[in-house]
Design an enzyme around this catalytic site. Structure first.
Site, PDB file in Angstrom:
ATOM      1  N   ASN A   1       0.980  -1.238  -0.046  1.00  0.00           N
ATOM      2  CA  ASN A   1      -0.008   0.181  -0.067  1.00  0.00           C
ATOM      3  C   ASN A   1       0.996   1.301   0.083  1.00  0.00           C
ATOM      4  O   ASN A   1       1.539   1.595   1.018  1.00  0.00           O
ATOM      5  CB  ASN A   1      -0.940  -0.012   1.081  1.00  0.00           C
ATOM      6  N   TRP A   2       1.071   1.803  -1.238  1.00  0.00           N
ATOM      7  CA  TRP A   2       1.949   2.818  -1.410  1.00  0.00           C
ATOM      8  C   TRP A   2       1.486   4.321  -0.567  1.00  0.00           C
ATOM      9  O   TRP A   2       2.063   5.286  -0.493  1.00  0.00           O
ATOM     10  CB  TRP A   2       2.332   3.230  -2.706  1.00  0.00           C
ATOM     11  N   LYS A   3      -0.088   4.191  -0.091  1.00  0.00           N
ATOM     12  CA  LYS A   3      -0.541   5.474   0.330  1.00  0.00           C
ATOM     13  C   LYS A   3      -0.315   6.818  -0.331  1.00  0.00           C
ATOM     14  O   LYS A   3      -0.112   6.705  -1.511  1.00  0.00           O
ATOM     15  CB  LYS A   3       0.174   5.641   1.930  1.00  0.00           C
TER      16      LYS A   3
ATOM     17  N   HIS B   1      -9.668   0.708   4.736  1.00  0.00           N
ATOM     18  CA  HIS B   1      -8.269   1.142   5.670  1.00  0.00           C
ATOM     19  C   HIS B   1      -8.702   1.881   6.705  1.00  0.00           C
ATOM     20  O   HIS B   1      -9.416   3.051   6.738  1.00  0.00           O
ATOM     21  CB  HIS B   1      -7.151   1.592   4.767  1.00  0.00           C
TER      22      HIS B   1
ATOM     23  N   GLU C   1      -7.005   4.421   7.733  1.00  0.00           N
ATOM     24  CA  GLU C   1      -6.827   5.787   7.355  1.00  0.00           C
ATOM     25  C   GLU C   1      -8.160   6.477   6.598  1.00  0.00           C
ATOM     26  O   GLU C   1      -7.816   7.616   6.305  1.00  0.00           O
ATOM     27  CB  GLU C   1      -5.380   5.931   6.835  1.00  0.00           C
TER      28      GLU C   1
ATOM     29  N   GLU D   1      -5.169  -5.020  10.347  1.00  0.00           N
ATOM     30  CA  GLU D   1      -4.427  -4.013  10.658  1.00  0.00           C
ATOM     31  C   GLU D   1      -4.626  -3.256  11.888  1.00  0.00           C
ATOM     32  O   GLU D   1      -5.636  -2.466  12.009  1.00  0.00           O
ATOM     33  CB  GLU D   1      -4.212  -3.172   9.534  1.00  0.00           C
TER      34      GLU D   1
ATOM     35  N   GLY E   1       2.536   2.227  10.866  1.00  0.00           N
ATOM     36  CA  GLY E   1       3.340   3.398  10.724  1.00  0.00           C
ATOM     37  C   GLY E   1       4.425   3.628  12.024  1.00  0.00           C
ATOM     38  O   GLY E   1       5.021   4.757  11.999  1.00  0.00           O
TER      39      GLY E   1
ATOM     40  N   SER F   1       3.581  -2.067  10.192  1.00  0.00           N
ATOM     41  CA  SER F   1       5.146  -2.338  10.478  1.00  0.00           C
ATOM     42  C   SER F   1       5.634  -3.637  10.141  1.00  0.00           C
ATOM     43  O   SER F   1       6.683  -4.146  10.685  1.00  0.00           O
ATOM     44  CB  SER F   1       5.192  -2.137  11.972  1.00  0.00           C
TER      45      SER F   1
HETATM   46  P1  13P Z   1       3.120   0.265   7.795  1.00  0.00           P
HETATM   47  O1  13P Z   1       3.409  -0.871   7.157  1.00  0.00           O
HETATM   48  O2  13P Z   1       3.747   1.547   7.167  1.00  0.00           O
HETATM   49  O3  13P Z   1       2.997   0.195   9.209  1.00  0.00           O
HETATM   50  O4  13P Z   1       1.602   0.332   7.199  1.00  0.00           O
HETATM   51  C1  13P Z   1       0.766  -0.514   7.262  1.00  0.00           C
HETATM   52  C2  13P Z   1      -0.317  -0.151   6.414  1.00  0.00           C
HETATM   53  O5  13P Z   1      -1.444   0.647   6.824  1.00  0.00           O
HETATM   54  C3  13P Z   1      -0.723  -0.822   5.235  1.00  0.00           C
HETATM   55  O6  13P Z   1      -1.898  -0.755   4.762  1.00  0.00           O
END
Ligand code: 13P
Length: 266
Positions: A9-11, A95, A97, A182, A188, A228
């Site tokens: 997931n490149w966000k 997600h 977020e 998650e 993160g 993470s």
């Molecule tokens: P990180 O791997 O940066 O913790 O993010 C996880 C995530 O939200 C993947 O969708």
């Protein structure tokens, strides 16, 4: 046997040039690797150039969100058909977020992103249905906040997100889906959830699917861990019997993401 799936997931990261360079490196590194599925989920503006760069290779393309409506006056939204049009196979939905938790934003807002976005379980369920109807595979996310974990309600929160997100779906539809567990506090932060605890919660998710839709769906649905995950801890994560892969944020932005796919492939 469930095929492991490692999705990046490149966000909100990467320009077109950076993204194309990354997938070219990944394609080279994953030449001849079978036994695990690799997926990259770039921002919307990169989907077409990344689709072109991936054409003919084994890495699949996913988007990070979509609207449940098919078309119309929805400024700023992207439909499932549009994602199919640029060769997406997967779409991440719900997600953390994107999930708003408590509705309104207080005047003294502390920039907590969970307050800023609007997805709730009903919206996630609509998006999952629209994705499946268009032939996309949803990666439906769930997970508890730190506050929910500290209050001891992790299992109920996650099971309720699963029941609501999968509402009115058939066993066949869910069998083909991917679910990502998650824990919000692990995203993160560098604080990976202990893999045995991740395995335990994913077991709860599978049991919830079993109670809703039966053995065939529960045994087939792939459930990833996210939060993470890195090349350093992926082997321990993948060693857990209930965990079928990872949804990777930060570590998916580097060519070493290929190491995670290779580790999952065994
Ligand atoms: P990180 O791997 O940066 O913790 O993010 C996880 C995530 O939200 C993947 O969708």
């Amino acid at each position: 046997m469930r095929t492991p799936i490692i999705a990046g997931n490149w966000k909100m990261n990467m320009t077109i040039a950076e993204g194309v360079a990354l997938v070219e490196a990944l394609t080279g590194a994953l030449q001849g690797v079978t036994g695990a599925e690799a997926v990259v989920c770039p921002p919307f503006t990169l989907l077409k150039p990344i689709a072109d760069a991936l054409a003919g290779g084994g890495i699949k393309l996913g988007a990070q969100d979509m609207c449940w409506e098919a078309k119309g006056a929805y400024t700023g939204q992207i439909s499932a058909t549009m994602l199919k049009d640029v060769c997406c196979t997967y779409v991440i939905l719900g997600h953390s977020e994107r999930r708003g938790r408590f509705g309104s934003i207080p005047a003294d807002w502390d920039d907590d992103l969970l307050l800023a976005f609007g997805d709730n379980d009903t919206v996630v369920n609509r998006k999952v249905k629209a994705a499946l109807a268009a032939g996309l595979i949803p990666i439906m996310c769930c997970g508890e906040t730190l506050d929910e974990r500290e209050r001891g309600i992790t299992d109920e929160v996650v099971a309720s997100q699963i029941r609501a997100g999968l509402n009115d779906l058939s066993a066949t539809q869910v069998a083909g889906m991917v679910i990502a567990y998650e824990p919000v506090w692990a995203i993160g932060t560098g604080k990976v959830c202990d893999p045995t605890e991740g395995n335990r919660v994913i077991g709860i998710i599978r049991a919830t699917v079993r109670a809703l839709l039966g053995d065939a769906a529960a045994d087939a649905v792939r459930i990833q861990y996210g939060g993470s995950a890195t090349p350093d801890n992926i082997a321990e994560i993948m060693a857990q019997p209930e965990i079928d892969g990872a949804l990777v944020g930060g570590a998916s932005l580097k060519p070493a993401f290929a190491v995670m796919v290779k580790t999952a492939a065994g």
